[in-house]
Design an enzyme around this catalytic site. Sequence first.
Site, mmCIF file in Angstrom:
data_model
loop_
_atom_site.group_PDB
_atom_site.id
_atom_site.type_symbol
_atom_site.label_atom_id
_atom_site.label_comp_id
_atom_site.label_asym_id
_atom_site.label_seq_id
_atom_site.Cartn_x
_atom_site.Cartn_y
_atom_site.Cartn_z
ATOM 1 N N LYS A 226 0.820 -1.222 0.000
ATOM 2 C CA LYS A 226 0.000 0.000 0.000
ATOM 3 C C LYS A 226 0.847 1.261 0.000
ATOM 4 O O LYS A 226 2.036 1.238 0.311
ATOM 5 C CB LYS A 226 -1.005 -0.053 1.153
ATOM 6 C CG LYS A 226 -2.128 -1.048 0.784
ATOM 7 C CD LYS A 226 -3.278 -1.079 1.720
ATOM 8 C CE LYS A 226 -4.298 -2.120 1.190
ATOM 9 N NZ LYS A 226 -5.289 -2.501 2.181
ATOM 10 N N ARG A 261 -3.185 -9.867 5.372
ATOM 11 C CA ARG A 261 -3.632 -10.147 4.001
ATOM 12 C C ARG A 261 -2.565 -9.601 3.051
ATOM 13 O O ARG A 261 -2.300 -8.401 3.069
ATOM 14 C CB ARG A 261 -4.978 -9.447 3.766
ATOM 15 C CG ARG A 261 -5.590 -9.642 2.389
ATOM 16 C CD ARG A 261 -6.880 -8.836 2.293
ATOM 17 N NE ARG A 261 -7.507 -8.972 0.999
ATOM 18 C CZ ARG A 261 -7.124 -8.296 -0.093
ATOM 19 N NH1 ARG A 261 -6.125 -7.454 -0.037
ATOM 20 N NH2 ARG A 261 -7.754 -8.488 -1.240
HETATM 21 N N1 PMM Z 1 -7.288 -4.301 0.785
HETATM 22 C C1 PMM Z 1 -7.609 -4.422 -0.518
HETATM 23 C C2 PMM Z 1 -8.721 -5.205 -0.920
HETATM 24 N N2 PMM Z 1 -9.464 -5.859 -0.012
HETATM 25 N N3 PMM Z 1 -9.886 -6.449 2.224
HETATM 26 C C3 PMM Z 1 -9.592 -6.357 3.530
HETATM 27 N N4 PMM Z 1 -10.315 -7.017 4.452
HETATM 28 N N5 PMM Z 1 -8.535 -5.596 3.972
HETATM 29 C C4 PMM Z 1 -7.738 -4.890 3.106
HETATM 30 O O1 PMM Z 1 -6.820 -4.203 3.576
HETATM 31 C C5 PMM Z 1 -8.046 -4.971 1.714
HETATM 32 C C6 PMM Z 1 -9.142 -5.774 1.301
HETATM 33 C C7 PMM Z 1 -6.790 -3.699 -1.534
HETATM 34 O O2 PMM Z 1 -5.743 -4.493 -2.029
HETATM 35 P P1 PMM Z 1 -5.909 -5.356 -3.394
HETATM 36 O O3 PMM Z 1 -6.718 -4.518 -4.340
HETATM 37 O O4 PMM Z 1 -4.549 -5.608 -3.950
HETATM 38 O O5 PMM Z 1 -6.602 -6.621 -3.056
#
Ligand code: PMM
Length: 283
Positions: A226, A261
């Site tokens: 991020k 995650r």
């Molecule tokens: N971050 C992203 C997408 N989904 N879900 C949860 N629970 N927590 C997060 O920090 C989160 C998420 C953004 O990252 P991505 O687009 O690479 O999946």
Amino acid sequence: MFTWEDLLSGARAPVIGVVNVTPDSFSDGGRFLDPDAAVVHGLSLVADGAAVLDVGGESTRPGAEPVDADEELRRVVPVIRRLVDALGTFPDAVPVSVDTTKAVVAAAALDAGAVIVNDISAGLTDPPILAVVAGSGAGYIAMHMLGEPRSMQNDPQYDDVVGEVADFLVARLAAARDAGIESEALMADPGIGFGKRSAHNLELLARLPDLAERVGVPLLVGTSRKSFIGTVLGDVDPTQREEGTLATVVFALDHGAAMVRVHDVRAAARVALLLRVMEESAA
Ligand code: PMM
């Protein structure tokens, strides 16, 4: 019924691997839009040590436009079905989670074998999603976001970011329980990068123990690649943020996060397993 305790008492490191079936996610958009590529990628994340695979069909990066339900269903359902076919079912196999805010997508994903719903809107985008989860006995992740992805990074403001995120999560967990989701199936997430400046993200991480105590359910933290990592380290390309991600993974797990995650599962899982052994030997 799915419980986080059952999952977290297993031997795997507490790491959720990201499978983005999207053309436009911020760090891996377009790489796994093809279902074959997404399935191969998901299976490789399990081989790397993931304890959960989180399959998403709608980008949530700042400025992203919403995706309609039909398109999201088309992207995620075949991938989830094929992953569950290949892996088997929880608790004997690594469970699959669906990253969605839509009740209809959650229902189809659970039908295809997913056992966790990861909802970045904590039930506010499509409130019936809570009843869908309750009816299936699935796990539920409620995440904090200020506003919506399209506009969330337009000057986010808080008086007390930790207090406001905690109040929000406590209220949304109560709504989830009211809809019939069991406490043991609930996880909360402060939503790093979702309507927050770097300073907000750093404060949330620094005060994770306070947040964990306030919410009373296991905490998930998603820092992977991020932008606050790039802000601190001065790099521009999200894929150049892996060492920074690992520092945040160690910090989060050491400060009360139950799970992280991430995109690069192998490194995070190995770090988390070593951390666990060091903590056990220090106890
Ligand atoms: N971050 C992203 C997408 N989904 N879900 C949860 N629970 N927590 C997060 O920090 C989160 C998420 C953004 O990252 P991505 O687009 O690479 O999946």
